[in-house]
Enzyme design. Structure first.
Site: not given
Ligand code: FAD
Length: 654
Positions: A251, A271
């Site tokens: 990740h 995000r």
């Protein structure tokens, strides 16, 4: 003969995360008696940690969404290596599974007009993740637990016993799947109670593996202590193959500071909700890392990327929302190029993008996590983030429709432990939906299989010899002090090994040599080290007794981590291309010739022990297998121009 407590059930589910609980509910709803076994406390499974949401094309926020778009995104994210049938079933059934959760009491966040809210995530064309703030996994587990309690209440009313048809054995670890006397069909499981150390056997014709991932084989990981690859190893030891093990997802955004919390996840929702990545020069560097296959779909300027949040129909999404493998590699490159943050990551900023109260409302866990663990107020300053081992795309090779494990009648697998669904890279949010879709299917088909087996009148039973062997294997760490009794070396010269030291060395090896960027020489070195570790792990010794003894538990788990790590390293060495979660420094391009190839791992000696004391050979045999051709109507969902980038010439002609 070893004295163990014995019970008999129709279906055993190993694991009480999202996949296991959904499977257990289904098996019980089919009228079967189902035992659920979990290593941790009931409700503490890894699924609880899931933050961002569940991907399902409900079209609540953008009506353009539907299962075909979700299917396309999933295949693109997995670089077309996904088992297309799993991706199809997943995309088709995910909305029903989310609506079903709501009818069972899940309280999702809402849109202004009262529908289940859906948020943006990397690689998803539309806002698709149903969520509960950034604590979605908690609500998912809470709801499934509540459903289990309500089923148990029904059973109390009908049979006078809450646990008549659904019982949870918590803090119990399964160490072996047992087979019938012919060694063919599943006959039950063997395990131990973590608190008392007592052994138990549960006989059952159908066993569902729902044990989650493998992240604890890596040093920097977002995964919890439970992720020691147990289900992967149990499947191998029972004779079932694993597939796609070279694909491990790093990740892009884990915490990098302070060292004690390195690897803890920073959700992609940051995000998805507008957070941006910057390097030490303040540059939004992701614009320089959009690969050709995605060029047409992502904004080329910051202005366009920013406009997309307000007007997604007329602008393209910002490259911070590329699939995870792309973002992780970009961060890695920035840090390597000397443009990293002070503690070896990059900056992830929401503070200049949203008002403080919005950040606290939409990302409460992140706000709390950074304040408590790093003394950073994310409403006022950027976070420092870097890649962390997060998810394994590889897993048990299963039939897509039934989740039956290849070659072992009675064995099923669902959730992170199963392979195929996500191809070379999983999109965020596609795990929680995977757990529900395939958890339900696993419970359904395990129940049907149990029914057929019972009506055939030939219920499999494990023989005592298997149970004796399983008990001896589990007890070995207590006799390792002063030397392995089976070794020819004098006892005094072969000291017992400390399981914690072995675990640290394993994690360091996998992190350094089979991590985010891989090279042939390093992976060969990793395989040498793994062999040496495996020999030493035979001598992993513990002191004390069997009552809650974490050193003993770890010594047992080491077998699983070593098996799984070898699968990852061997498959990663074999695949001479870069695709999704597998990046080769020496083969940096994706190679279309590898698209239709699956790497399948099996135990080299299925009859023997996984690690003979003097073993110098690997334990894993690797073979190449062609993937089934993608159904033409599904290929028809893509433009030819796009398919040309992924499929071989032969596939395109066909
Ligand atoms: P788990 O939930 O891990 O359950 C495994 C179970 O197996 C546990 O009960 C464990 O005790 C048991 N078990 C293991 N070994 C044994 C054994 N030998 N004997 C008995 N029991 C055993 N995915 C998304 O889709 N959306 C997200 O927003 C998201 N956020 C995430 C955030 C974090 C921090 C992390 C780490 C992951 C996230 N993921 C997310 C991924 C997702 O949470 C996992 O892939 C998923 O929860 C796995 O569920 P599972 O049911 O397969 O396994």
């Amino acid at each position: 003969m070893t004295q163990v407590e014995r019970q008999s059930w129709d279906v055993v589910v190993i694991g009480a995360g999202g996949a296991g609980l959904r499977a257990a509910i289904e098996a019980r709803e089919q009228g079967k008696r189902c035992a659920v076994i979990c290593k941790s406390l009931f409700g503490k499974a890894h699924t609880v940690m899931a933050e961002g949401g569940i991907a399902a094309s409900m079209g609540n926020v953008n009506e353009g969404d539907n299962w075909q778009v979700h299917f396309r995104d999933t295949m693109r994210g997995g670089k077309f290596l996904n088992h297309w049938r799993m991706a199809e079933l997943h995309a088709q059934e995910a909305p029903d599974r989310v609506w079903e959760l709501e009818t069972w009491g899940a309280l999702f966040d809402r849109t202004p007009d009262g529908k289940i809210s859906q948020r943006n995530f990397g690689g998803h064309e539309y806002p698709r993740l149903a969520h509960v703030g950034d604590r979605t996994g908690l609500e998912l587990i809470r709801t499934l637990q509540q459903k289990i309690v309500s089923l148990q209440q029904e059973d109390k009313a009908e049979f006078g016993d809450y646990e008549a048809r659904l019982k949870v054995f918590q803090e119990c670890t399964v160490t072996r799947v047992l087979k019938d006397e012919a060694g063919e069909r599943v006959a039950g499981v063997f395990g131990y109670e973590r608190e008392s150390g007592r052994f138990f056997t549960i006989e059952a014709p159908a066993v569902v593996l729902a044990t989650g991932g493998i992240g604890k084989s890596f040093k920097v990981t977002s995964n919890s202590w439970e992720y020691t690859g147990d289900g992967h190893a149990l499947a191998l030891l029972a004779g079932a193959p694993l597939v796609n093990m070279e694909f491990v997802q790093f990740h892009p955004t884990g915490m990098v500071w302070p060292p004690s919390v390195k690897g803890i996840l920073v959700t992609e929702s940051v995000r998805g909700d507008g957070g941006v990545l910057r390097n030490s020069e303040g540059k939004r560097f992701m614009f320089g890392y959009i690969p050709d296959v995605f060029k047409e779909k992502y904004a080329q300027t910051e202005d366009e990327g920013d406009r997309w949040y307000e007007d997604p129909d007329h602008n393209r999404r910002p490259p911070e929302l590329l699939p995870r493998d792309e973002v992780a590699r970009a961060i890695n490159s920035e840090v390597k190029a000397g443009r990293g943050s002070p503690h070896g990551g990059v900056f992830l900023d929401v503070s200049t993008r949203m008002p403080a109260e919005v950040i606290k409302r939409r990302l409460p866990s992140m706000h709390h996590q950074f304040k408590e663990l790093a003394d950073v107020d994310i409403t006022a300053e950027p976070m420092e983030v870097g890649p962390t081992c997060h998810y394994v795309m590889g897993g048990v090779d299963v039939d897509p429709d039934t989740t039956a494990a290849t070659g072992v009648p009675g064995l099923f697998a669902a959730g992170e432990v199963a392979g195929g669904m996500h191809g070379s890279n999983r999109l965020g949010g596609n795990s929680l939906s995977d757990l529900l879709v395939f958890g339900r299917r696993a419970g359904l088909h395990a129940a049907r299989y149990a029914e057929e087996t019972a009506s055939s009148g030939a219920l499999p039973t494990p023989d005592d010899a298997q149970i004796d062997l399983a008990a001896a294997e589990a007890l070995r760490p207590f006799s390792a002090e002063g030397g392995d009794p089976s070794s020819r070396a004098p006892r005094s010269t072969v000291p017992a090994e400390n399981p914690y030291t072995l675990h640290q060395e394993l994690q360091q090896t996998m992190n350094d040599l089979v991590g985010i960027i891989r090279k042939a020489g390093e992976m060969e070195e990793a395989l040498h080290r793994l062999t040496a570790l495996r020999v030493r792990a035979r001598r992993a010794g513990v002191e004390g007794h069997r009552q809650f003894n974490p050193g003993w538990h770890l010594a047992i788990d080491l077998r699983n981590m070593l098996l799984v790590s070898e699968c990852v390293a061997r498959a990663a060495l074999e695949r001479t291309e870069s695709r999704g979660g597998h990046t080769r420094d020496d083969y940096p391009e994706m190679d279309r010739e590898w698209r239709p190839v699956n790497l399948v791992c099996r135990l080299a000696d299925p009859s023997g022990e996984p690690a003979a004391p003097d073993a110098r050979q690997g334990q894993i045999r690797l073979e190449r297998r062609l993937t089934p051709p993608i159904r033409p109507d599904l290929l028809g969902l893509f433009e030819k121009d796009e398919l040309v980038k992924y499929l071989t010439d032969e596939e395109l002609t066909q």
